[in-house]
Scaffold this motif. Structure first.
Motif, PDB file in Angstrom:
ATOM      1  N   ARG A  33       0.767  -1.298  -0.007  1.00 38.16           N
ATOM      2  CA  ARG A  33      -0.084   0.017  -0.128  1.00 38.16           C
ATOM      3  C   ARG A  33       0.847   1.265  -0.133  1.00 38.16           C
ATOM      4  O   ARG A  33       0.503   2.404  -0.705  1.00 38.16           O
ATOM      5  CB  ARG A  33      -0.977  -0.065   1.216  1.00 38.16           C
ATOM      6  N   PRO A  34       2.013   1.404   0.840  1.00 37.20           N
ATOM      7  CA  PRO A  34       2.757   2.528   0.558  1.00 37.20           C
ATOM      8  C   PRO A  34       3.270   2.777  -0.747  1.00 37.20           C
ATOM      9  O   PRO A  34       3.626   3.886  -1.190  1.00 37.20           O
ATOM     10  CB  PRO A  34       3.966   2.221   1.767  1.00 37.20           C
ATOM     11  N   ALA A  35       3.756   1.543  -1.354  1.00 39.86           N
ATOM     12  CA  ALA A  35       4.197   2.000  -2.754  1.00 39.86           C
ATOM     13  C   ALA A  35       3.165   2.443  -3.473  1.00 39.86           C
ATOM     14  O   ALA A  35       3.735   3.139  -4.357  1.00 39.86           O
ATOM     15  CB  ALA A  35       4.884   0.465  -3.183  1.00 39.86           C
ATOM     16  N   VAL A  36       2.112   1.750  -3.913  1.00 36.15           N
ATOM     17  CA  VAL A  36       0.813   2.366  -4.485  1.00 36.15           C
ATOM     18  C   VAL A  36       0.716   3.871  -4.190  1.00 36.15           C
ATOM     19  O   VAL A  36       0.641   4.680  -5.048  1.00 36.15           O
ATOM     20  CB  VAL A  36      -0.251   1.533  -4.259  1.00 36.15           C
ATOM     21  N   ALA A  40       1.104   7.177  -6.584  1.00 37.58           N
ATOM     22  CA  ALA A  40      -0.039   8.085  -6.917  1.00 37.58           C
ATOM     23  C   ALA A  40       0.298   9.489  -6.683  1.00 37.58           C
ATOM     24  O   ALA A  40      -0.047  10.381  -7.175  1.00 37.58           O
ATOM     25  CB  ALA A  40      -1.370   7.662  -6.016  1.00 37.58           C
ATOM     26  N   GLY A  41       1.159   9.665  -5.457  1.00 39.33           N
ATOM     27  CA  GLY A  41       1.668  11.203  -5.445  1.00 39.33           C
ATOM     28  C   GLY A  41       0.344  11.936  -4.905  1.00 39.33           C
ATOM     29  O   GLY A  41      -0.375  11.396  -3.901  1.00 39.33           O
ATOM     30  N   ASP A  42       0.405  13.314  -5.191  1.00 43.77           N
ATOM     31  CA  ASP A  42      -0.694  14.291  -4.821  1.00 43.77           C
ATOM     32  C   ASP A  42      -2.093  13.831  -5.591  1.00 43.77           C
ATOM     33  O   ASP A  42      -1.926  14.144  -6.707  1.00 43.77           O
ATOM     34  CB  ASP A  42      -0.009  15.667  -4.892  1.00 43.77           C
ATOM     35  N   VAL A  43      -2.851  13.515  -4.812  1.00 40.60           N
ATOM     36  CA  VAL A  43      -4.064  13.039  -5.285  1.00 40.60           C
ATOM     37  C   VAL A  43      -5.079  14.065  -4.946  1.00 40.60           C
ATOM     38  O   VAL A  43      -6.490  13.771  -5.122  1.00 40.60           O
ATOM     39  CB  VAL A  43      -4.572  11.761  -4.978  1.00 40.60           C
ATOM     40  N   ALA A  44      -5.015  15.124  -4.356  1.00 43.04           N
ATOM     41  CA  ALA A  44      -5.834  16.247  -3.720  1.00 43.04           C
ATOM     42  C   ALA A  44      -6.722  16.689  -5.220  1.00 43.04           C
ATOM     43  O   ALA A  44      -6.138  17.105  -6.094  1.00 43.04           O
ATOM     44  CB  ALA A  44      -5.416  17.522  -3.268  1.00 43.04           C
ATOM     45  N   GLY A  45      -8.104  16.558  -4.926  1.00 42.92           N
ATOM     46  CA  GLY A  45      -8.949  16.760  -6.111  1.00 42.92           C
ATOM     47  C   GLY A  45      -9.180  16.041  -7.168  1.00 42.92           C
ATOM     48  O   GLY A  45     -10.082  16.236  -7.999  1.00 42.92           O
ATOM     49  N   ARG A  46      -8.644  14.816  -7.213  1.00 42.71           N
ATOM     50  CA  ARG A  46      -8.686  13.990  -8.282  1.00 42.71           C
ATOM     51  C   ARG A  46      -9.779  12.928  -8.193  1.00 42.71           C
ATOM     52  O   ARG A  46      -9.860  12.434  -6.826  1.00 42.71           O
ATOM     53  CB  ARG A  46      -7.140  13.256  -8.314  1.00 42.71           C
ATOM     54  N   ARG A  47     -10.245  12.559  -9.268  1.00 41.16           N
ATOM     55  CA  ARG A  47     -11.438  11.637  -8.996  1.00 41.16           C
ATOM     56  C   ARG A  47     -10.699  10.088  -9.215  1.00 41.16           C
ATOM     57  O   ARG A  47     -10.110   9.926 -10.259  1.00 41.16           O
ATOM     58  CB  ARG A  47     -12.348  11.893 -10.299  1.00 41.16           C
ATOM     59  N   PRO A  57      -8.835  -0.103   2.863  1.00 38.81           N
ATOM     60  CA  PRO A  57      -7.778   0.409   3.318  1.00 38.81           C
ATOM     61  C   PRO A  57      -7.113   1.552   2.369  1.00 38.81           C
ATOM     62  O   PRO A  57      -6.909   2.783   2.867  1.00 38.81           O
ATOM     63  CB  PRO A  57      -6.717  -0.529   4.031  1.00 38.81           C
ATOM     64  N   LEU A  58      -7.002   1.060   1.006  1.00 37.69           N
ATOM     65  CA  LEU A  58      -6.182   2.114  -0.001  1.00 37.69           C
ATOM     66  C   LEU A  58      -7.449   3.061  -0.189  1.00 37.69           C
ATOM     67  O   LEU A  58      -7.146   4.334  -0.275  1.00 37.69           O
ATOM     68  CB  LEU A  58      -5.885   1.343  -1.036  1.00 37.69           C
ATOM     69  N   THR A  59      -8.544   2.957  -0.281  1.00 36.26           N
ATOM     70  CA  THR A  59      -9.777   3.793  -0.641  1.00 36.26           C
ATOM     71  C   THR A  59      -9.653   4.851   0.505  1.00 36.26           C
ATOM     72  O   THR A  59      -9.693   6.035   0.305  1.00 36.26           O
ATOM     73  CB  THR A  59     -11.100   3.087  -0.553  1.00 36.26           C
ATOM     74  N   ALA A  60      -9.536   4.547   1.769  1.00 33.61           N
ATOM     75  CA  ALA A  60      -9.479   5.437   3.045  1.00 33.61           C
ATOM     76  C   ALA A  60      -8.346   6.412   2.962  1.00 33.61           C
ATOM     77  O   ALA A  60      -8.341   7.438   3.082  1.00 33.61           O
ATOM     78  CB  ALA A  60      -9.536   4.565   4.240  1.00 33.61           C
ATOM     79  N   ALA A  61      -7.050   5.677   2.270  1.00 34.07           N
ATOM     80  CA  ALA A  61      -5.811   6.337   2.277  1.00 34.07           C
ATOM     81  C   ALA A  61      -6.149   7.432   1.177  1.00 34.07           C
ATOM     82  O   ALA A  61      -5.699   8.642   1.493  1.00 34.07           O
ATOM     83  CB  ALA A  61      -4.684   5.838   2.228  1.00 34.07           C
ATOM     84  N   LEU A  62      -6.584   7.327   0.193  1.00 29.23           N
ATOM     85  CA  LEU A  62      -6.623   8.185  -1.118  1.00 29.23           C
ATOM     86  C   LEU A  62      -7.822   9.186  -0.702  1.00 29.23           C
ATOM     87  O   LEU A  62      -7.248  10.375  -0.916  1.00 29.23           O
ATOM     88  CB  LEU A  62      -6.915   7.525  -2.211  1.00 29.23           C
ATOM     89  N   ARG A  63      -8.710   8.661   0.107  1.00 29.03           N
ATOM     90  CA  ARG A  63      -9.878   9.829   0.639  1.00 29.03           C
ATOM     91  C   ARG A  63      -9.065  10.695   1.496  1.00 29.03           C
ATOM     92  O   ARG A  63      -9.494  12.055   1.344  1.00 29.03           O
ATOM     93  CB  ARG A  63     -11.079   9.121   1.154  1.00 29.03           C
ATOM     94  N   ASP A  64      -8.381  10.108   2.352  1.00 29.68           N
ATOM     95  CA  ASP A  64      -7.858  11.234   3.438  1.00 29.68           C
ATOM     96  C   ASP A  64      -6.691  12.025   2.794  1.00 29.68           C
ATOM     97  O   ASP A  64      -6.327  13.061   3.491  1.00 29.68           O
ATOM     98  CB  ASP A  64      -7.011  10.185   4.466  1.00 29.68           C
ATOM     99  N   THR A  70     -13.844   6.315  -5.324  1.00 21.98           N
ATOM    100  CA  THR A  70     -15.088   5.342  -5.771  1.00 21.98           C
ATOM    101  C   THR A  70     -14.616   3.926  -5.694  1.00 21.98           C
ATOM    102  O   THR A  70     -13.445   3.518  -6.347  1.00 21.98           O
ATOM    103  CB  THR A  70     -16.024   5.338  -7.101  1.00 21.98           C
ATOM    104  N   GLY A  71     -15.030   2.948  -4.809  1.00 18.32           N
ATOM    105  CA  GLY A  71     -14.566   1.607  -4.866  1.00 18.32           C
ATOM    106  C   GLY A  71     -15.439   0.490  -5.178  1.00 18.32           C
ATOM    107  O   GLY A  71     -16.546   0.542  -5.254  1.00 18.32           O
ATOM    108  N   ILE A  72     -14.632  -0.437  -6.024  1.00 16.15           N
ATOM    109  CA  ILE A  72     -15.488  -1.544  -6.633  1.00 16.15           C
ATOM    110  C   ILE A  72     -15.009  -2.885  -6.016  1.00 16.15           C
ATOM    111  O   ILE A  72     -13.602  -2.751  -5.843  1.00 16.15           O
ATOM    112  CB  ILE A  72     -15.751  -1.460  -8.004  1.00 16.15           C
ATOM    113  N   ASP A  73     -15.457  -4.033  -6.049  1.00 17.43           N
ATOM    114  CA  ASP A  73     -15.115  -5.241  -5.609  1.00 17.43           C
ATOM    115  C   ASP A  73     -15.949  -6.343  -6.063  1.00 17.43           C
ATOM    116  O   ASP A  73     -17.194  -5.875  -5.885  1.00 17.43           O
ATOM    117  CB  ASP A  73     -14.557  -5.218  -4.093  1.00 17.43           C
ATOM    118  N   ALA A  74     -15.703  -7.313  -6.252  1.00 18.16           N
ATOM    119  CA  ALA A  74     -16.442  -8.685  -6.616  1.00 18.16           C
ATOM    120  C   ALA A  74     -17.279  -9.188  -5.342  1.00 18.16           C
ATOM    121  O   ALA A  74     -18.136  -9.882  -5.711  1.00 18.16           O
ATOM    122  CB  ALA A  74     -15.757  -9.751  -7.360  1.00 18.16           C
ATOM    123  N   SER A  75     -16.627  -8.823  -4.270  1.00 18.40           N
ATOM    124  CA  SER A  75     -16.953  -9.496  -3.086  1.00 18.40           C
ATOM    125  C   SER A  75     -17.725  -8.540  -2.273  1.00 18.40           C
ATOM    126  O   SER A  75     -17.507  -7.758  -1.534  1.00 18.40           O
ATOM    127  CB  SER A  75     -15.704  -9.948  -2.153  1.00 18.40           C
TER     128      SER A  75
END
Length: 246
Positions: A33-36, A40-47, A57-64, A70-75
């Protein structure tokens, strides 16, 4: 996360065990996750579309970090845990990445696909859809099982250059999860990315973070000296045309 055969990759059956195993472990929480996020770098304001978001957990980190995610998953069970983490304001949907995506063209500035593509036998339809929902110049940031790692798990004499399935049993806190991934060589990955209209801007094999070394001194050496995951940053260019494939 997706399933390619009955009984394999059934995240609905072990969602809670998976969440407990990966929430704060070395490989997922303090390496992948830290590597992703670094890519990604500075994601402020990005969709951003988190494709295969799991428990979020990655969704939360990007949101923060200021992104609209937006998150999607098959499960459905993994998404239920993601909903507990993220609350009602984040758009979460049950979507299989082998199916058409329920989003408009150019709906996102970035897509992150964290440890999900190696569940798929055929990447081409999925990448075509991810390219479609990305704005021109948008990025796909993907992490996958390193082909050297999957080759090391293969039977003696297995063809490195063949796209082929490989299976293992994952012990998650006493729950035996049957997993099935698809091995593909590096050239097969890069070829399908470029055929889908992506330009490769970075390929990384990162070292563990300083925090990982501090938290897991007895485990980190193996991660620092052998391949585990492979990370890509890709830019969405012009969509391929019929002429491009002839």
């Amino acid at each position: 996360m997706t399933a390619d055969e009955p009984g394999a990759n059934d995240y609905d059956a072990f969602a809670e065990a998976y969440a407990a195993e990966t929430e704060d472990n070395l490989v997922n929480a303090h390496y992948e996750r830290p590597a992703v996020l670094d890519l990604a770098g500075d994601v402020a304001g990005r969709r951003i579309l988190d494709a295969g978001c799991g428990t979020g957990p990655l969704t939360a980190a990007l949101r923060d970090r200021g992104a609209t995610v937006t998150g999607i998953d098959a499960s459905a069970e993994m998404l239920a845990l993601a909903r507990q983490r993220l609350g009602a304001e984040v758009d979460l949907r049950v979507v299989d990445l082998r199916d058409p995506l329920p989003f408009a063209d150019s709906a996102f500035d970035d897509v992150v696909a964290s440890l999900v593509l190696h569940y798929l036998e055929d990447w081409a339809p999925t990448l075509a859809e991810l390219h479609r929902v990305l704005a021109h110049g948008g990025r796909l940031i993907a992490s996958v099982e390193h082909p050297f790692q999957s080759q090391a798990q293969a039977s003696p004499g297995a063809d490195y250059f063949a796209v082929r399935p490989w299976s293992f049993v994952w012990d998650l806190g006493g729950h035996r999860a049957h997993m099935r991934f698809w091995h593909r060589p590096l050239a097969a990955m890069t070829d399908v990315f470029t055929s889908a209209g992506f330009r490769i801007t970075a390929i990384r094999e990162p070292q563990p973070t300083a925090e990982a070394r501090r938290r897991f001194p007895d485990q980190v050496e193996a991660l620092a000296t052998s391949p585990c995951f492979l990370f890509f940053e890709l830019e969405a260019g012009d969509a391929p045309t019929e002429a491009d494939s002839t």
